[in-house]
Design an enzyme around this catalytic site. Structure first.
Site, mmCIF file in Angstrom:
data_model
loop_
_atom_site.group_PDB
_atom_site.id
_atom_site.type_symbol
_atom_site.label_atom_id
_atom_site.label_comp_id
_atom_site.label_asym_id
_atom_site.label_seq_id
_atom_site.Cartn_x
_atom_site.Cartn_y
_atom_site.Cartn_z
ATOM 1 N N LYS A 124 11.139 46.142 10.389
ATOM 2 C CA LYS A 124 12.457 46.123 11.033
ATOM 3 C C LYS A 124 12.325 46.735 12.417
ATOM 4 O O LYS A 124 11.449 47.571 12.649
ATOM 5 C CB LYS A 124 13.462 46.950 10.218
ATOM 6 C CG LYS A 124 14.904 46.574 10.457
ATOM 7 C CD LYS A 124 15.284 45.402 9.582
ATOM 8 C CE LYS A 124 16.762 45.117 9.588
ATOM 9 N NZ LYS A 124 17.124 44.305 8.429
HETATM 10 N N1 GLU Z 1 18.132 40.920 9.169
HETATM 11 C C1 GLU Z 1 18.141 40.129 7.965
HETATM 12 C C2 GLU Z 1 17.969 41.008 6.747
HETATM 13 O O1 GLU Z 1 18.282 42.171 6.769
HETATM 14 C C3 GLU Z 1 17.159 38.974 8.023
HETATM 15 C C4 GLU Z 1 15.743 39.333 8.292
HETATM 16 C C5 GLU Z 1 14.851 38.121 8.545
HETATM 17 O O2 GLU Z 1 15.310 36.991 8.490
HETATM 18 O O3 GLU Z 1 13.680 38.344 8.812
HETATM 19 O O4 GLU Z 1 17.595 40.546 5.693
#
Ligand code: GLU
Length: 434
Positions: A124
């Protein structure tokens, strides 16, 4: 040896660079890991892996503002675990983002990706910024400089960012372009959630909300709850909350309350979706919508409803609020919305929680499809995408539900059990180097 040294007085599993609390995101995640340990058997030997992010990068992001001044922003990219594949997870722009929060969000991605058996680890990113206070040009500069700074750790085989809170397809396009410019080749697979004509996937924008709906549909069926006429309350009306709300309305449910940072609007007869979405788009939030009555924000937790969808920030359902909820089902569209104490209250009260790590996995599942499509340069129809995502989520939820029934544990702990078994088996099979 000085036994009073800070190192020896630190808790056994503490990291020197964060100080989690019982209610902070990393503290919440650590408590969730403790709960799954009894179900891991001999693999528990590797559990410390899960309490330590593999790699945390903090970057300084300086940009020249429109008025000629230079401002510096703090950015992060955390790769929590890479045992099962490249890092994967979104990028968040928020003035309160911290390293600790990004660590927890990365860890939840590790669990989520393993829970649906995607060939990814978890990662992240975040920048401490209020993007609403930047011009479009400043936002572009911020995104490009951040992408360049984290360029040493991202890539289609290393770590693949995607949208999260306050980031979108345009930001992914700038990231893809910056990474490609630095590499001297167009590399679409470095990010997902891109615009469709730049290697993005059909269905990605609404995928997270759709996944929330799919898990809700399955959970309602098991509870014997009819979605036709069901009353739904939604916290957060961004990409996730609004898409999920539309799908519930399509199945005959009523949205009886909606809350975001601009206010809380309720209508027991149901809020009309088209005008609500238009009003939220126009005013930057739901607070101005007149198709329902405005109530004070805290009363949201007392709303009479069958399904509650927290789709905003972490830590929203505290133990005190959990005591007040009237719903039978909680669908975690947000990451980390429920504190561990609140989980216990909800379980005692017989309120079923479909946890974030499966409930909102539809987004990253379609991100996986996008990554695969970019590699093969062959693109699927929206129907194919929605059907495949639905099947992956339904199958994963079934496996989780069977595990929960077998051990008589919550769906959250069962999701962690299924995921941690996959992650730690990979960890064990790869072995320690050297
Ligand atoms: N931000 C989204 C999540 O928390 C998607 C992450 C992604 O598609 O890599 O799952």
């Amino acid at each position: 040896m000085d036994t009073r040294s800070p190192v020896s007085s630190r808790p056994a599993h503490g990291l020197s660079y964060v100080a989690p609390t019982a209610t902070s995101p990393w503290g919440t995640y650590l408590a969730q890991i403790e709960r799954v340990l009894p179900y891991l058997g001999p693999l528990a030997r590797w559990a410390e892996t899960l309490r330590r992010p593999k790699r945390s990068l903090i970057v300084d992001v300086p940009i020249e503002m429109d008025d000629g001044t230079v401002r510096h922003f703090e950015g992060y990219r955390v790769q929590h675990n890479l045992s099962r594949g490249p890092g994967k997870g979104g990028l968040r722009y928020h003035p309160d983002v911290t390293l600790e929060e990004v660590m927890a969000l990365a860890a939840w991605m590790t669990i989520k990706n393993a829970a649906v058996n995607l060939p990814f680890g978890g990662a992240k990113g975040g920048i401490r910024v209020d993007p609403k206070k930047l011009s479009l040009k400043e936002l572009e500069k911020l995104t490009r400089r951040y992408t360049s700074e984290i360029g040493i750790v991202i890539g289609p085989q290393q770590d693949i960012p995607a949208p999260d809170m306050n980031t979108n397809a345009q930001i992914m396009a700038w990231m893809m372009d910056t990474y490609s410019a630095n590499a001297g080749a167009t590399i679409t697979g470095v990010v997902t959630g891109k615009p469709v004509h730049l290697g993005g996937s059909l269905g990605r924008v609404k995928a997270t909300g759709r996944g929330v709906f799919v898990t809700g549909r399955e959970a309602a069926r098991r509870l014997g709850m009819d979605l036709d006429g069901a009353r739904v309350a939604v916290q957060g009306f961004g990409n996730v909350g609004s898409a999920a709300a539309e799908l519930f309305v399509g199945a005959g449910a009523k949205i009886v309350a909606v809350q975001d940072h601009t206010g809380t609007i309720a209508n027991p007869a149901g809020l009309e979706m088209g005008p609500l979405i238009a009003s939220a788009r126009l005013h930057g939030g739901v607070g101005e919508f007149r198709g329902g009555g405005r109530i004070d924000d805290e009363s949201f937790w007392d709303i009479d409803c069958d399904i509650l969808v927290p789709a905003a920030l972490e830590g929203q359902i505290t133990a005190a609020r959990a005591q007040r909820l009237k719903s039978r089902l909680v669908l975690e569209g947000a990451n980390g919305p429920t504190l561990p104490d609140a989980d216990d209250v909800l379980a005692d009260r017989g309120i079923l929680v479909v946890p974030d790590v499966i409930c909102n996995a539809g987004g990253v599942t379609v991100s996986y499809f996008e990554w695969v499509q970019d590699f093969s340069s062959f693109f699927w129809t929206e129907d194919e995408i929605n059907l495949r995502m639905d099947k992956i989520i339904v199958d994963a939820l079934k496996r989780i539900w069977d595990t929960a029934d077998q051990h008589r544990i919550s769906l959250r702990t069962a999701t962690f059990a299924v995921a941690c078994e996959r992650i730690l088996t990979a960890r064990q099979e790869r072995g320690l180097y050297p």
